[in-house]
Design a protein around this motif. Structure first.
Motif, PDB file in Angstrom:
ATOM      1  N   SER A 121       0.813  -1.230   0.000  1.00  0.00           N
ATOM      2  CA  SER A 121       0.000   0.000   0.000  1.00  0.00           C
ATOM      3  C   SER A 121       0.839   1.270   0.000  1.00  0.00           C
ATOM      4  O   SER A 121       0.442   2.274   0.596  1.00  0.00           O
ATOM      5  N   LEU A 122       1.985   1.244  -0.667  1.00  0.00           N
ATOM      6  CA  LEU A 122       2.823   2.434  -0.758  1.00  0.00           C
ATOM      7  C   LEU A 122       2.696   3.123  -2.114  1.00  0.00           C
ATOM      8  O   LEU A 122       3.262   4.184  -2.326  1.00  0.00           O
ATOM      9  N   ILE A 123       1.940   2.507  -3.027  1.00  0.00           N
ATOM     10  CA  ILE A 123       1.634   3.095  -4.330  1.00  0.00           C
ATOM     11  C   ILE A 123       0.117   3.176  -4.437  1.00  0.00           C
ATOM     12  O   ILE A 123      -0.582   2.209  -4.142  1.00  0.00           O
ATOM     13  N   LYS A 124      -0.370   4.330  -4.856  1.00  0.00           N
ATOM     14  CA  LYS A 124      -1.818   4.507  -4.999  1.00  0.00           C
ATOM     15  C   LYS A 124      -2.344   3.823  -6.253  1.00  0.00           C
ATOM     16  O   LYS A 124      -3.332   3.128  -6.227  1.00  0.00           O
ATOM     17  N   GLU A 125      -1.679   4.080  -7.373  1.00  0.00           N
ATOM     18  CA  GLU A 125      -2.186   3.571  -8.640  1.00  0.00           C
ATOM     19  C   GLU A 125      -1.082   3.570  -9.682  1.00  0.00           C
ATOM     20  O   GLU A 125      -0.147   4.355  -9.613  1.00  0.00           O
ATOM     21  N   TYR A 126      -1.212   2.657 -10.620  1.00  0.00           N
ATOM     22  CA  TYR A 126      -0.347   2.646 -11.796  1.00  0.00           C
ATOM     23  C   TYR A 126      -0.922   1.668 -12.798  1.00  0.00           C
ATOM     24  O   TYR A 126      -1.716   0.802 -12.448  1.00  0.00           O
TER      25      TYR A 126
END
Length: 110
Positions: free
Chosen positions: A85-90
């Motif tokens: 959960s350290l990246i929101k979206e990609y």
């Protein structure tokens, strides 16, 4: 979608060339390697995965004929960051398509 790092509810502590992140929402901590730190920092919603890979190739002074698949490592790192959960979206491209059947350790050695 461009990669966007999550920054809210996180406590950060530099330790040498690594970064310790404490996630206050999930009550978990993570130690990022120098490569993961740079991928996380460059995931600002303005850089594509290819942009991040090219910047890292320059930062790590990789020769043009290098066997390192930096784009694959960026995708692998983004998947790890997303898992915690350290990246929101990609825009996801599974690392298994990029470096099929290869362990993380082998990918980094390559």
């Amino acid at each position: 979608m461009l990669p966007v790092a999550r920054t809210e509810s996180l406590l950060l502590q530099d330790i040498g060339n690594e970064l310790i992140i404490y996630d206050q929402d999930n009550h978990s901590s993570h130690c990022l390697t120098p490569l993961a730190v740079r991928v996380w920092e460059l995931s600002n919603g303005q850089n594509t995965v290819n942009d991040i890979a090219h910047k890292l190739e320059k930062e790590f002074n990789l020769p043009a004929d290098s066997d390192v698949d930096m784009r694959g490592l960026v995708y692998l790192t983004l998947e790890e960051l997303e898992r915690y959960s350290l990246i929101k979206e990609y825009l996801r491209q599974p690392a298994t398509n990029v470096i099929a059947g290869m362990s993380r350790r082998k990918a980094i050695k390559t």
